[in-house]
Design a protein around this motif. Structure first.
Motif, short mmCIF file in Angstrom:
data_model
loop_
_atom_site.label_atom_id
_atom_site.label_comp_id
_atom_site.label_asym_id
_atom_site.label_seq_id
_atom_site.Cartn_x
_atom_site.Cartn_y
_atom_site.Cartn_z
N LEU A 1 33.53 99.90 15.30
CA LEU A 1 32.94 98.83 14.50
C LEU A 1 31.64 99.29 13.83
N ARG B 1 41.96 96.29 5.14
CA ARG B 1 43.25 96.50 5.80
C ARG B 1 44.30 95.65 5.12
N LEU C 1 34.12 89.43 1.38
CA LEU C 1 33.22 90.34 2.08
C LEU C 1 33.77 90.78 3.43
N PHE D 1 23.35 80.34 4.08
CA PHE D 1 24.10 79.71 5.17
C PHE D 1 23.21 79.36 6.38
N LEU E 1 36.75 82.06 1.95
CA LEU E 1 36.55 82.75 3.23
C LEU E 1 35.78 81.86 4.21
N GLY F 1 35.86 79.58 9.23
CA GLY F 1 35.13 78.72 10.14
C GLY F 1 35.98 77.64 10.74
N LEU G 1 37.99 77.87 19.86
CA LEU G 1 36.90 78.08 20.83
C LEU G 1 36.72 76.81 21.67
N PRO H 1 38.94 83.29 20.50
CA PRO H 1 39.75 82.68 19.44
C PRO H 1 40.33 83.70 18.47
N GLY I 1 33.88 88.92 20.94
CA GLY I 1 34.50 87.71 20.38
C GLY I 1 34.11 87.43 18.94
N PHE I 2 32.92 87.85 18.54
CA PHE I 2 32.50 87.70 17.13
C PHE I 2 32.51 89.05 16.42
N HIS J 1 30.10 93.74 10.15
CA HIS J 1 30.93 92.56 9.87
C HIS J 1 30.79 91.48 10.95
N ILE K 1 29.37 85.84 10.58
CA ILE K 1 28.26 85.11 9.94
C ILE K 1 28.13 83.70 10.53
N GLY K 2 29.26 83.15 10.96
CA GLY K 2 29.26 81.76 11.43
C GLY K 2 29.00 81.62 12.92
N LEU L 1 26.78 78.74 14.07
CA LEU L 1 27.41 77.44 13.86
C LEU L 1 28.50 77.19 14.91
N ALA L 2 29.35 78.19 15.11
CA ALA L 2 30.45 78.03 16.06
C ALA L 2 29.91 77.79 17.47
#
Ligand code: HEM
Length: 407
Positions: A59, A68, A80, A99, A234, A239, A246, A284, A340-341, A346, A349-350, A353-354
């Motif tokens: 990563l 991909r 992105l 955001f 996206l 999101g 989750l 998730p 998990g994120f 990469h 970004i959320g 929030l999640a």
């Protein structure tokens, strides 16, 4: 068969098994077997990576590309998520700046939405709840639509489009011709919807994210209309199904671990590490993909340049080399560096929030449902193997305790 072809064959068989619907409720034994070879090539030439150390390295490796896409998708402008530096970083900076502050401002509102969704069941005595349909699904849809500036009357239309589109994330060879056609149709509908939304949107002084993105200035000026539409798509899709899962996976873990549920009921602080543990234990997003820009030596083997790579995040999250007793749900697990994120440039970004939505939803469920019981264990799962989660999560309870702030 040579040893190499036997290994390729068994990895392909195991991976196919992990994707099969009958293993949807518990793919983890298949992942465990796959992890015995943390970097392995399958018969179709795709490389599977399942070790925590190996995925973490990839990563962060600049010789890896996030692109991909399969040949049918090559015509579509890249979001992105599948873009590489420097374009990735420019787009990401624009989105993050708009955001993050809006998410921070929304926290109290999210809590009020959770309360309102649960209160809708107040009159039922004793009650029943489908945690997916009644809470986990409507909450993130409403939140993301409000955040972005999608009109309330479009939420339903948008919600069903998002569901149809997430199936597109599964490996192409697991989809029928009919499903691929349906996906193409849903993509067309989303593009049409988003183009209409942008054209109608007055960004002059709106406080929503869409207005912010329309006004934002990057190094080359404002985002062009296609980037804007792709980024919006996206954010809406990424999101959505993820946060539903989750909350649902978290509820399932709590109901299967009554001690954790009892602790959360009296100690809302537990929500923070507990949600991290759900992201590790039952993430998730089960896997992601990459391609290689050069030969990469890893775990005693070489992934050649130009290879497609699957990163089994959910397998890495149970890697015993990284997590002690990995198959155990430990609500306050220390040093929980789960994937998990994702990770690296990469990283989701959320995430903030999640986390906020899941922490509030799980705390409210623990505090307000008296004697909750799962009506089906395992629950029925949705088809999707990558964004994996229950289709329904039926829970019965003796009483819905009124929200403490109201009493
Ligand atoms: C529980 C909920 C969520 C999970 C588990 C999740 C998971 C992930 C993962 C694993 C990635 C990395 C993918 C990769 O490296 O290939 C990612 C990226 C991303 N996520 Fe999330 N996500 C969640 C919620 C959200 C939300 C609520 C949003 C926004 C509204 C969001 C927006 C994004 C975006 C834009 C990216 C791409 C970032 C980049 O490529 O730089 N996600 N997410």
């Amino acid at each position: 068969m040579t040893t190499a072809t036997t290994t390729q064959h068994s990895a392909s068989v195991l991976f196919a098994q992990a994707l099969r619907y009958e293993n949807r409720a518990d793919p983890y034994p298949c992942y465990e077997q796959l992890r015995s070879r943390p970097v392995v090539c399958m018969e179709d030439g795709t490389w599977l990576v399942s070790g925590h150390r190996e995925i973490s390295l990839l990563l962060r490796d600049p010789r890896i590309s996030a692109d991909r896409r399969n040949p049918q998708q090559q015509q579509i402008r890249k979001s992105l998520l599948v873009e590489d530096p420097p374009r990735h970083d420019q787009l990401r900076r624009l989105v993050t700046e708009e955001f993050v502050p809006r998410v921070t401002r929304m926290r109290d509102h999210i809590d009020a939405l959770v309360t309102g969704l649960l209160d809708a069941h107040m009159s039922e005595q004793p009650g029943q709840l489908d945690v997916v349909g009644d809470l986990a699904y409507p909450l993130p849809v409403t939140v993301i639509c409000e955040l972005l500036g999608v009109p309330r009357e479009d939420e339903r239309l948008f919600g069903s489009l998002a569901r149809r589109l997430t199936r597109g994330l599964d490996p192409v060879d697991t989809q029928t011709e009919e499903e691929l056609r349906e996906l193409q149709q849903a993509r067309g509908e989303l593009i049409e919807y988003l183009e209409g939304l942008i054209a109608r949107h007055d960004a002059t002084d709106g406080d929503d994210l869409l207005s912010g993105l329309m006004r934002a200035q990057g190094p080359d000026g404002p985002m062009d209309p296609v980037d804007l539409r792709v980024t919006l798509g996206l954010l809406l899709i990424a999101g959505h199904e993820t946060t539903v899962n989750l909350i649902a996976n978290g509820t399932l873990a709590l109901l299967r671990h009554p001690d954790a549920l009892a602790r959360l009921r009296t100690d809302p602080e537990l929500a923070t590490p507990l949600v991290e543990e759900v992201l590790r234990y039952d993430p998730p997003v089960q896997m992601s993909g990459r391609s290689t820009l050069a030969d990469i030596d890893l775990a005693g083997t070489t992934i050649p340049k130009g290879a497609r790579v699957r990163l089994l995040l959910a397998a890495a999250n149970r890697d015993p080399h990284r997590f002690p007793d990995p198959d155990r749900f430990v609500p306050d697990r220390p040093d929980n560096a789960h994937l998990g994120f994702g990770g690296g440039i990469h990283y989701c970004i959320g995430a903030t929030l999640a986390r906020a939505e899941a922490q509030m939803a799980l705390t409210a469920l623990a505090r307000r449902l008296e004697s909750p019981r799962l009506l089906a264990d395992p629950p029925p799962y949705r088809e999707n193997a990558i964004l994996r989660g229950p289709e329904r999560l039926a829970v019965s309870f003796d009483r819905l305790v009124p929200d403490s702030r109201l009493t």
